[in-house]
Design an enzyme around this catalytic site. Structure first.
Site, mmCIF file in Angstrom:
data_model
loop_
_atom_site.group_PDB
_atom_site.id
_atom_site.type_symbol
_atom_site.label_atom_id
_atom_site.label_comp_id
_atom_site.label_asym_id
_atom_site.label_seq_id
_atom_site.Cartn_x
_atom_site.Cartn_y
_atom_site.Cartn_z
ATOM 1 N N TYR A 137 -75.374 104.030 6.451
ATOM 2 C CA TYR A 137 -74.725 104.122 5.140
ATOM 3 C C TYR A 137 -73.213 104.095 5.355
ATOM 4 O O TYR A 137 -72.637 105.043 5.883
ATOM 5 C CB TYR A 137 -75.137 105.411 4.442
ATOM 6 C CG TYR A 137 -74.875 105.454 2.950
ATOM 7 C CD1 TYR A 137 -74.258 104.399 2.286
ATOM 8 C CD2 TYR A 137 -75.254 106.551 2.197
ATOM 9 C CE1 TYR A 137 -74.039 104.438 0.922
ATOM 10 C CE2 TYR A 137 -75.037 106.609 0.836
ATOM 11 C CZ TYR A 137 -74.422 105.558 0.201
ATOM 12 O OH TYR A 137 -74.199 105.610 -1.154
ATOM 13 N N LYS A 162 -76.314 99.864 4.395
ATOM 14 C CA LYS A 162 -76.035 100.031 2.970
ATOM 15 C C LYS A 162 -74.541 100.251 2.801
ATOM 16 O O LYS A 162 -73.976 101.165 3.411
ATOM 17 C CB LYS A 162 -76.816 101.223 2.413
ATOM 18 C CG LYS A 162 -76.564 101.488 0.934
ATOM 19 C CD LYS A 162 -77.320 102.720 0.465
ATOM 20 C CE LYS A 162 -77.027 102.985 -1.014
ATOM 21 N NZ LYS A 162 -77.675 104.225 -1.493
#
Length: 303
Positions: A137, A162
């Site tokens: 992330y 992400k």
């Protein structure tokens, strides 16, 4: 590692419902997860940002994970958010793996802005500590260079990235360098707003907040984007996406509490309670969202 479980399409990030006494409401969560699965979302990510990751105990996380795994019944993969405190992340990771999740999303380390070598070791420690699919992330205190992501991509468990940072130059460099080695996910706040730009550089999936209460709009948007239906996209932006986004930006923390308000308006069992430092949606803003959703349903009825 279950590489077939790498999520694609629209990803569901359910909120964590709380009772009036502030306890996790597993029955409401079970109903909400079932709603997401029936709505056609590709995966369920629990104990993440929308789920108030920062305020959950390990015991609460395990109740949430057990509920999500039981509710999905293997129909879609279940991912869990881990990170922040490294030792706690590892405890949660191992417990989640034993509970039968398919993967994890690694959140940034708490507060610290580390050097690239430190960020590499942080992700490597978590990713290599289990056989679960792992998604990096990128946001806040965890911004990775292309070289660091290349090194992390050598770890078999790392299957995706992400992005919640929004540096499109960096995103282009990442996709052009690593290609299909990783799954690329748009994790920006209200990802539908920026998804056309992300799709243009090779991102094929995104996390959708509004799918918690109007998943048919997420589906219509994604289909229009794939079909390059500019007229439909324009209508969705005008009626649904931009009006909701304007309300979301009125207060800090509405990225979570506005989801719960939308779910409550749509009759889904969640309640409006959030844990500090988040605050509930103010009554005037709640009524604004009610009016927007009424217009959305008039223009785009639930099929």
């Amino acid at each position: 590692m279950s590489t077939s479980k790498v999520p694609s399409g629209i990803l569901g990030f359910p909120v964590t419902p709380f009772t009036q006494r502030g306890k996790v409401d597993v029955h409401a969560l079970e109903a909400n997860v079932e709603f997401l699965v029936r709505s056609g979302l590709s995966a369920v990510f629990v104990c993440c940002g929308s789920g108030e990751f920062q305020s959950l105990s390990l015991e609460e996380c395990m109740d949430i994970i057990d509920t999500a795994v039981g509710a999905t019944k293997g129909r879609v993969p279940v991912y869990v958010g881990v990170g922040g405190n490294l030792s706690m992340a590892l405890r949660q990771l191992h417990a989640a793996e034993a509970a039968g999740v398919d993967g994890c999303l690694i959140f940034p380390p708490y507060l610290i802005h580390g050097e690239q070598e430190g960020l590499y070791e942080y992700v490597k420690t978590i990713a290599s500590s289990s056989d679960l699919n792992t998604i990096i992330y990128q946001r806040d205190s965890a911004i990775f260079t292309v070289e660091t992501v290349q090194r992390l991509a050598e770890i078999p468990q790392v299957v995706g990235l992400k992005d919640g940072h929004g540096n499109m130059e960096l995103n282009i460099e990442l996709v052009q360098t690593l290609g299909d080695r990783l799954a690329w996910c748009n994790g920006m706040p209200f990802a539908e707003v920026t998804m056309p730009a992300y799709a243009a550089v090779g991102f094929r999936t995104y996390s959708s907040a509004i799918s918690n209460y109007i998943p048919h709009i997420s589906r219509m948007f994604f289909t229009a984007l794939e079909n390059q239906d500019r007229e439909q996209l324009h209508a969705l932006y005008q009626v649904a996406l931009m009006p909701i986004n304007q309300i979301r930006k009125l207060r800090k923390g509405y990225a979570v509490s506005l989801i719960k308000a939308g779910m409550e308006i749509m009759g889904l069992p969640t309640g409006s309670m959030v844990r500090p430092p988040l605050v509930p949606v103010e009554p005037a803003h709640y009524h604004m969202l009610e009016r927007v959703l009424e217009s959305v349903l008039q223009a785009f009825p639930v099929p």
